[in-house]
Design an enzyme around this catalytic site. Structure first.
Site, PDB file in Angstrom:
ATOM      1  N   GLU A  46       0.812  -1.211   0.020  1.00  0.00           N
ATOM      2  CA  GLU A  46       0.084  -0.044   0.106  1.00  0.00           C
ATOM      3  C   GLU A  46       0.722   1.243   0.066  1.00  0.00           C
ATOM      4  O   GLU A  46       1.860   1.370   1.058  1.00  0.00           O
ATOM      5  CB  GLU A  46      -0.856  -0.244   1.113  1.00  0.00           C
ATOM      6  CG  GLU A  46      -1.651   1.149   1.479  1.00  0.00           C
ATOM      7  CD  GLU A  46      -2.791   1.004   2.646  1.00  0.00           C
ATOM      8  OE1 GLU A  46      -3.622   1.907   2.796  1.00  0.00           O
ATOM      9  OE2 GLU A  46      -2.309   0.127   3.496  1.00  0.00           O
ATOM     10  N   LYS A 115      -9.365   2.538  -2.205  1.00  0.00           N
ATOM     11  CA  LYS A 115      -9.603   1.703  -0.960  1.00  0.00           C
ATOM     12  C   LYS A 115     -10.864   2.256  -0.141  1.00  0.00           C
ATOM     13  O   LYS A 115     -11.314   3.277  -0.452  1.00  0.00           O
ATOM     14  CB  LYS A 115      -8.366   2.091   0.080  1.00  0.00           C
ATOM     15  CG  LYS A 115      -8.459   1.342   1.383  1.00  0.00           C
ATOM     16  CD  LYS A 115      -7.236   1.928   2.409  1.00  0.00           C
ATOM     17  CE  LYS A 115      -7.157   0.956   3.355  1.00  0.00           C
ATOM     18  NZ  LYS A 115      -6.010   1.125   4.378  1.00  0.00           N
ATOM     19  N   CYS A 170      -5.450  -3.295   2.429  1.00  0.00           N
ATOM     20  CA  CYS A 170      -5.184  -3.421   3.789  1.00  0.00           C
ATOM     21  C   CYS A 170      -6.409  -3.437   4.497  1.00  0.00           C
ATOM     22  O   CYS A 170      -6.932  -4.616   4.888  1.00  0.00           O
ATOM     23  CB  CYS A 170      -4.224  -2.337   4.054  1.00  0.00           C
ATOM     24  SG  CYS A 170      -3.558  -2.437   5.922  1.00  0.00           S
TER      25      CYS A 170
END
Length: 645
Positions: A46, A115, A170
């Protein structure tokens, strides 16, 4: 793909925070290596293009622009390569900044995946900088010289061999309904996770379990890459996790806490996964429109409460069956944090005050391990004993023996003469053993450490621990201050176990004697027999109680009444599990809980300016991370509740 196998890679590059040019070079090197090994799909961590830990630098237009330019460089680099590379970077879309994954192949930008779930707790305040995919309106943008359609909807990429994959970032996989659920149900064979997960005691085991379960639940291949060495160790440490799963099985794992870039390559049997899906009715049924049927439960009238479960009196202490692994993990986090700081400032030396007590012993052991890991000469560690009015032969001898055993540079600088002169300067009697008497010694020692560090072009490694920070049991701008506090995330009860663990490795009696020595700042003269007279736990309370209070107060925000109830179960009742009787009377627990609440509030000002140091467990007091509290907050509410217990 051949025989249903797809070659994938999890890559962890070396990074420099906010240095995009350096990071691009590192990514190019890994792409070239992976292409040479026949990798078809590779995932990187990330925000690896900028570094995950940029914090408010993500607000800088220069960094955002340079990240886009970095993608252009990578597109040019991959123009003649077949490998599909998925990497993390910040992207501005419709005026908002998103934490994204970019998918590139053969010089083309195939897609951008934003995300969805942004953490906003502890040291991770992503909502401060980024918007969620849930805020995104589907749109066409022009990025890195390429037109691309960006959408919050699940995006699946299909290779020429028919393999389908998708990406999540994540925290997405930690959500109750991860995006990978929808991706798998829509046909993705492989899920890629670009991550930046910090290392905490016990977290790695939980993470592996989580990823294994998600891979099994979605009957997919799961490739996970998390950032590592090079990220800022200001408050947390990143271990560089590289893992590849297939339908719940870990088939390859990289080396955590590696100081070198990693490229973990393996194969995922997509044909096998598809066969599993075809015969798994649960997976097939889940593809239908999901809905829930609500069932009301009968309201049960409350009865007198009785706690039926056992409460661990030492919540910070690992269980005996994984004690060694846990101790090693904690030490690795501390070592990695200090090593990054030394590496970042190019420091070849470190200065530590060695008292012969637990805290300075652990700090010295961590520093030695960090120097060894970086290939630095242990003589660059300058251990200084600073005997004063309360120093005993036992602690002084243990300090010297330990330094001799470890092979560090030993210096002894008595503070008696300097402090005596200081007493004369400020008009204080050396026979008046008050706060001034004690703190003058602590500040003189810190001054010596700081000045020697300046002279030697070194850093001062702090020794103070989590328990002392919670209680404010440190002299402001004395032992309270350092240039990097390796023990800041370690409670006192845990330090005993860490030192005992290392003692078993080194097979030395000195460490065991240090563990058995009463905890003391040794600022008051010894008794007539030369024994320690000033014992910390007689003054501030038993550390096993305070660590219990710290855990439940910080970890869960429990009220004093609930903490007291749990503490009574843990300490005031016989334990059938441990085969022991009560450890404390209820009145004793109440007394020290009240002391804890009062000291915790009144000593916040010391924590507001504490030095950097790594978080190692579920609790941290860093003002930049887990605990943000005004120094002027009133303790009245908590003290009143304590008084009414």
């Amino acid at each position: 793909m051949k025989y249903g196998f797809v070659k994938v890679a999890s890559a962890v590059p070396a990074v420099k925070v906010a240095d995009v040019e350096y990071n691009v070079q590192q990514i190019e090197s890994l792409i070239a290596q992976a292409e040479g090994r026949g990798v078809e799909i590779m995932v990187l961590p990330e925000l690896c293009l900028t570094g995950y830990s940029c914090q408010d630098l993500f607000k800088q237009q220069a960094l955002i622009d340079r990240a886009e330019q970095g993608v252009m460089v990578l597109l040019d680099f991959t123009r003649k390569l077949d490998i599909i590379t998925v990497l993390g970077l910040p992207v501005v879309i419709n005026g908002l900044l998103y934490n994204c994954a970019a998918v590139i192949q053969s010089g083309s930008l195939l897609g951008i995946v934003p995300k969805t779930y942004l953490p906003n707790y502890g040291e991770f305040y992503e909502k401060r900088w980024f918007a969620s995919a849930q805020d995104l309106i589907p749109t066409d943008i022009y990025f890195a010289g390429s037109p691309v359609h960006v959408t919050p909807e699940p995006q699946i990429f299909m290779t020429t061999g028919g393999v389908k994959f998708g990406a999540e970032i994540c925290e997405d996989v930690w959500a109750p309904i991860p995006p990978s659920n929808n991706l798998a149900l829509a046909g993705a064979d492989i899920i890629l996770n670009l991550s930046a997960s910090d290392e905490l005691i016990g977290k790695h085991t939980y993470l592996k379990s989580l990823l294994a379960q998600q891979s099994a639940r979605t009957i997919s291949g799961y490739v996970y890459a998390s950032c590592g060495f090079g990220e800022s160790s200001q408050d947390v440490v990143y271990g560089g996790n590289a893992m590849i799963f297939e339908n719940g099985h870990l088939i390859l794992e990289g080396s955590r806490f590696s100081f070198q870039p990693q490229l973990q390559v393996s194969q995922i049997d997509v044909e096998k996964l598809r066969a599993e899906r075809r015969v798994n009715t649960t997976f097939i049924n889940a593809q239908r429109h999901a809905h829930a049927h609500e069932i009301m439960c009968k309201v049960v009238a409350p009865k007198e409460f009785e706690l039926l479960r056992e409460i661990d009196p030492h919540p910070f202490i690992p269980k005996s069956d994984n004690m060694a692994d846990s101790c090693e993990e904690i030490l690795n986090i501390q070592v990695a944090g200090l090593a990054k700081r030394l590496y970042h400032i190019n420091a070849q030396k470190a200065v530590i005050g060695i008292s012969g007590g637990l805290d300075s012993t652990l700090a010295l052991l961590v520093t030695v391990k960090a120097f060894d890991k970086l290939g630095l000469d242990r003589k660059g560690i300058i251990g200084i004993t600073m005997p004063g009015f309360g120093t005993t032969d036992r602690t002084h001898n243990n300090a010297v023996k330990l330094m001799q055993t470890l092979g560090v540079t030993i210096r002894e600088i008595s503070i008696a003469k300097a402090v005596t002169q200081h007493f004369e300067d400020i008009g204080h009697s050396k026979n008046q053993h008050d706060t001034t008497y004690e703190n003058s010694q602590a500040r003189e020692r810190t001054q010596i450490l700081m000045d020697v560090a300046n002279k030697e072009n070194a850093i001062v490694v702090g020794t103070g621990d989590l328990s002392e920070l919670a209680l404010g049991w440190a002299t402001y701008n004395g032992d309270h201050m350092s240039m990097y506090g390796v023990n800041a995330g370690v409670p006192k009860t845990l330090i005993r176990h860490l030192v005992t663990y290392v003692a078993g490795e080194m097979a030395t009696d000195t460490l065991l004697d240090i563990v058995d020595t009463p905890i003391s700042p040794e600022l008051i003269p010894a008794d007539e027999n030369g024994q320690i007279k000033q014992k910390t736990e007689d003054l501030v309370g038993p550390y096993e109680l305070h660590d219990f209070f710290i855990y439940y107060f910080l970890r869960y925000g429990f009220s004093p009444s609930k903490i007291f109830m749990l503490a009574k179960k843990a300490f005031c009742e016989p334990s059938p599990v441990e085969g022991r009787g009560p450890l404390y009377e209820e009145a004793t627990v109440k007394k020290w809980l009240t002391v804890f609440c009062r000291r915790f509030f009144t000593q916040q000002f010391k924590r507001s300016c504490m030095p950097d140091g790594p978080k190692v467990g579920s609790v941290s007091l860093s003002p930049r991370g887990d605990w943000r509290m005004p120094s002027d907050a009133s303790f009245t509410l908590w003290i009143k509740e304590c008084e009414g217990l």
